[in-house]
Design a protein around this motif. Structure first.
Motif, PDB file in Angstrom:
ATOM      1  N   ILE A  62       0.867  -1.180   0.000  1.00 46.73           N
ATOM      2  CA  ILE A  62       0.000   0.000   0.000  1.00 46.73           C
ATOM      3  C   ILE A  62       0.906   1.233   0.000  1.00 46.73           C
ATOM      4  N   TYR A 149       6.061  -2.716  -6.063  1.00 43.43           N
ATOM      5  CA  TYR A 149       5.643  -2.467  -7.441  1.00 43.43           C
ATOM      6  C   TYR A 149       6.214  -1.175  -8.018  1.00 43.43           C
TER       7      TYR A 149
ATOM      8  N   HIS B 198      -1.548  -7.059  -6.299  1.00 42.11           N
ATOM      9  CA  HIS B 198      -2.298  -6.247  -5.349  1.00 42.11           C
ATOM     10  C   HIS B 198      -2.622  -4.870  -5.928  1.00 42.11           C
ATOM     11  N   PHE B 199      -3.699  -4.298  -5.439  1.00 45.18           N
ATOM     12  CA  PHE B 199      -3.849  -2.851  -5.572  1.00 45.18           C
ATOM     13  C   PHE B 199      -2.884  -2.184  -4.598  1.00 45.18           C
ATOM     14  N   GLU B 202      -5.648   1.487  -0.678  1.00 49.40           N
ATOM     15  CA  GLU B 202      -6.579   0.779   0.202  1.00 49.40           C
ATOM     16  C   GLU B 202      -7.761   1.686   0.494  1.00 49.40           C
ATOM     17  N   ILE B 281      -7.882  -7.404  -1.824  1.00 50.46           N
ATOM     18  CA  ILE B 281      -7.095  -6.277  -2.332  1.00 50.46           C
ATOM     19  C   ILE B 281      -6.509  -6.604  -3.711  1.00 50.46           C
TER      20      ILE B 281
END
Lengths: 308, 301
Positions: A62, A149, B198-199, B202, B281
């Motif tokens: 994230i 990423y 994944h993204f 969130e 996710i």
């Protein structure tokens, strides 16, 4: 608030626990420890008021995570080298900087968040660096993760955000990258006395990268990142990112005094302790002719870039 | 002593979101739920496990990553707090894990005899990874069985997906031999997702299910193809195409879990029990089980 932050020095150090936990088991590990100790002393003698760490052994998904716990306390054990011992730690973090860094990331379009949880697993590389560079917690620190990423543009913007926050708060920072050079380790357990760089090819590439560092050519190393990734980096992640971030954070130029304090094998990987100090003299032959273009201003004044 | 046996194999993904959504007393954060398709599937499989007689769970987890060989937990008890390094907002879990050290040592020895680089992990300060905790909690929330955690050797990164498959097969065969020699009844767990992109953002409320979907359709198609093959009992074929799936979908099977488990179970040619599929996710997560006992094997979905 100043426009440009004051970077006291940049350090490139290895993430492996051997210099912390087992410096006596191998002469090279001992020399890396001595180099760490030299850097610790130089930090103590400087007027730095922030140590900012970018650790390749703290992955995030994230966006970018920034350690903001004012006093993280735990005992860490490395996944691979647990037999070398435990790493109890208690650090002092600069919460104000962490929050400002996060805000600067968001202002530049990045996803970012601070983390402040008891028991959060600070990574091996950050722990080794902080315990050896700042053992008495004289200077507050901050750690930023390495998003799995992210690629070049994102890393460079992340570095610029780090600078924004330093400038905003008037910080004098030591910028630390925790990363190997070549990162291929032996896949079997070895006698510590017989440690060596995994291959001649890895060693040759490492030596060439060290030449660039010794010349202070950080931006040039940044430009070589994709080649470095393809030649001597195990494909754990999409790219060799630390040089992008370090170069962006330190100002995207080549005008540093470089010093390689140690270069040794760490279970086959290339571990180096390197110091880059912003230079005040002539750029000499290290002009860098690729501006960080956001608006075309006509002919470039290439020799101005990096002048202090 | 009776010959030991593998009584069930489970594909048990470990997104911390499912523990977060269950609100067990061990986890500090509080949620309003979410990811029900996975959690209800887990609940169903946990009920089946209650009906099965077994001594120990053996789990291979990609969140204990080792580059120097394959490692085994080697102390009887681990008490600590596990904070997820990626999702610390969701998972801060107080655990008390008992380990079957005798079985771990037998597996380590058997793997070593077959040429695999091994290491027993004996540091009492070691923190058990959250993959082990999430999968084991969802399968056995009472925590009344000992576990053995096996690390994930990163041969995919160092060599290739094909080498990972070969090494994981060798590890699986060695583990089966150790289990048979131990006389114990064991549940195997491969702790991982299928597609694994994944993204990187969130939702403000992570359990807001209006935001949850697979990362892209290609991932979904791969996941469905593999699940279809699992239903058809084509596990040898699944393992054969796994390198391609990993390449295309970043599948978390890269850690070796599924290959290891299928090799230990002799590459099942009977249908898998499919308990659920849902994205977390953006990643594709399937809960599946392979029951060698045809009399208790069920067609769940």
């Amino acid at each position: 608030m100043s426009e440009e932050p004051e970077i006291v020095m940049g350090l490139y150090v290895p993430p492996h626990p051997h210099p912390l936990l087992a410096p006596d088991q191998n002469e090279g590990w001992g020399r890396l420890r001595e180099a760490y100790d030299t850097c610790r002393q130089r930090i103590e003698e400087s007027d730095a008021d922030l140590i900012l760490i970018y650790s390749t052994t703290w992955p995030s998904i994230i966006g970018h995570q920034i350690q903001a716990h004012p006093k993280p306390v735990f005992t860490h054990v490395d996944d691979d080298f647990h037999f070398l011992g435990s790493m109890p730690y208690e650090f002092r973090m600069d919460t104000e900087y962490a929050e400002s860094f996060k805000d600067a990331c968001e202002e530049r379009g990045l996803q970012a968040r601070t983390v402040s949880y008891d028991g959060f697993p600070i990574d091996t590389g950050s722990i080794v660096a902080l315990k050896l560079l700042n053992p008495e917690n004289r200077i507050p620190a901050c750690i930023v993760s390495s998003n799995v990423y992210s690629n070049r543009a994102e890393q460079i913007v992340l570095g610029k955000a780090a600078r924004d926050a330093m400038a905003k708060l008037g910080k004098k920072a030591v910028v630390v990258v925790v990363a190997s050079l070549s990162n291929r380790m032996f896949t079997e357990h070895i006698d510590p006395a017989e440690d060596r760089i995994h291959s001649a090819k890895d060693d040759e590439w490492n030596q060439k990268i060290l030449e660039f560092f010794a010349d202070g050519r950080l931006e040039d190393i940044s430009q070589l990142s994709r080649d470095i990734q393809s030649q001597i980096r195990v494909s754990k992640v999409v790219a060799y990112k630390p040089a992008w971030w370090m170069a962006a954070t330190m100002g995207q130029h080549n005008n540093y005094h470089g010093e390689v304090l140690a270069y040794e094998a760490l279970h086959g990987a290339g571990g180096a302790v390197i110091q880059l100090t912003p230079a005040k003299g002539s750029i000499g032959d290290k002009e860098f002719d690729e501006d960080d273009v956001e608006f075309y201003h006509g002919d470039r004044h290439v020799l101005d870039k990096g002048s202090l | 002593m009776a010959k030991g046996e593998i009584v069930l194999g489970c594909l048990a993904p470990h997104p911390p979101h499912v523990v977060y959504a269950e609100n067990p007393e061990q986890n500090e954060p509080f949620s309003e739920g979410g990811w029900e398709a996975l959690r209800w599937g887990y609940n169903m499989l946990a009920r089946k496990l209650k009906e099965i007689e077994y001594d120990c769970m053996v789990i291979l987890t990609p969140h204990w990553q080792t580059y120097v060989g394959t490692h085994f937990l080697g102390l009887e008890r681990f008490q600590n707090i596990s904070v997820d390094p990626i999702f610390p907002n969701l998972f801060r879990f107080h655990h008390d894990i008992k380990v079957d050290v005798e079985l771990a040592e037998k597996m380590c020895e058997a793997a070593s005899e077959s040429g695999i680089i091994t290491k027993m992990m004996r540091n009492p300060d070691f923190r058990v990874d959250y993959g082990t905790i999430v999968s084991c909690h969802m399968l056995n929330p009472d925590w009344d069985k000992p576990v053995v955690t096996i690390s994930s050797n990163r041969s995919t990164h160092y060599y290739s997906n094909e080498v990972m498959n070969e090494q994981s097969i060798a590890l699986g065969e060695a583990v089966r031999k150790a289990i048979e020699d131990s006389g114990k009844k064991v549940v195997l767990i491969a702790s991982h997702s299928l597609s694994h992109r994944h993204f990187v953002t969130e939702a403000p409320l992570p359990e807001d299910m209006s935001r949850e979907h697979i990362y892209n359709h290609s991932q979904y198609v791969w996941d469905m193809k593999v699940i279809e093959m699992m239903r058809e009992g084509k596990m040898k074929e699944v393992i054969d195409i796994l390198p391609e799936m990993i390449e295309q979908t970043m599948a978390e099977a890269e850690g070796g879990g599924l290959t290891w488990m299928m090799a230990a179970m002799g590459m099942p040619d009977y249908p898998a029990e499919i308990y659920g599929y849902q994205s977390v996710i953006g990643t594709g997560n399937a809960i599946a089980a392979w029951d060698p006992n045809a009399e208790t094997r069920a067609i769940v979905m």
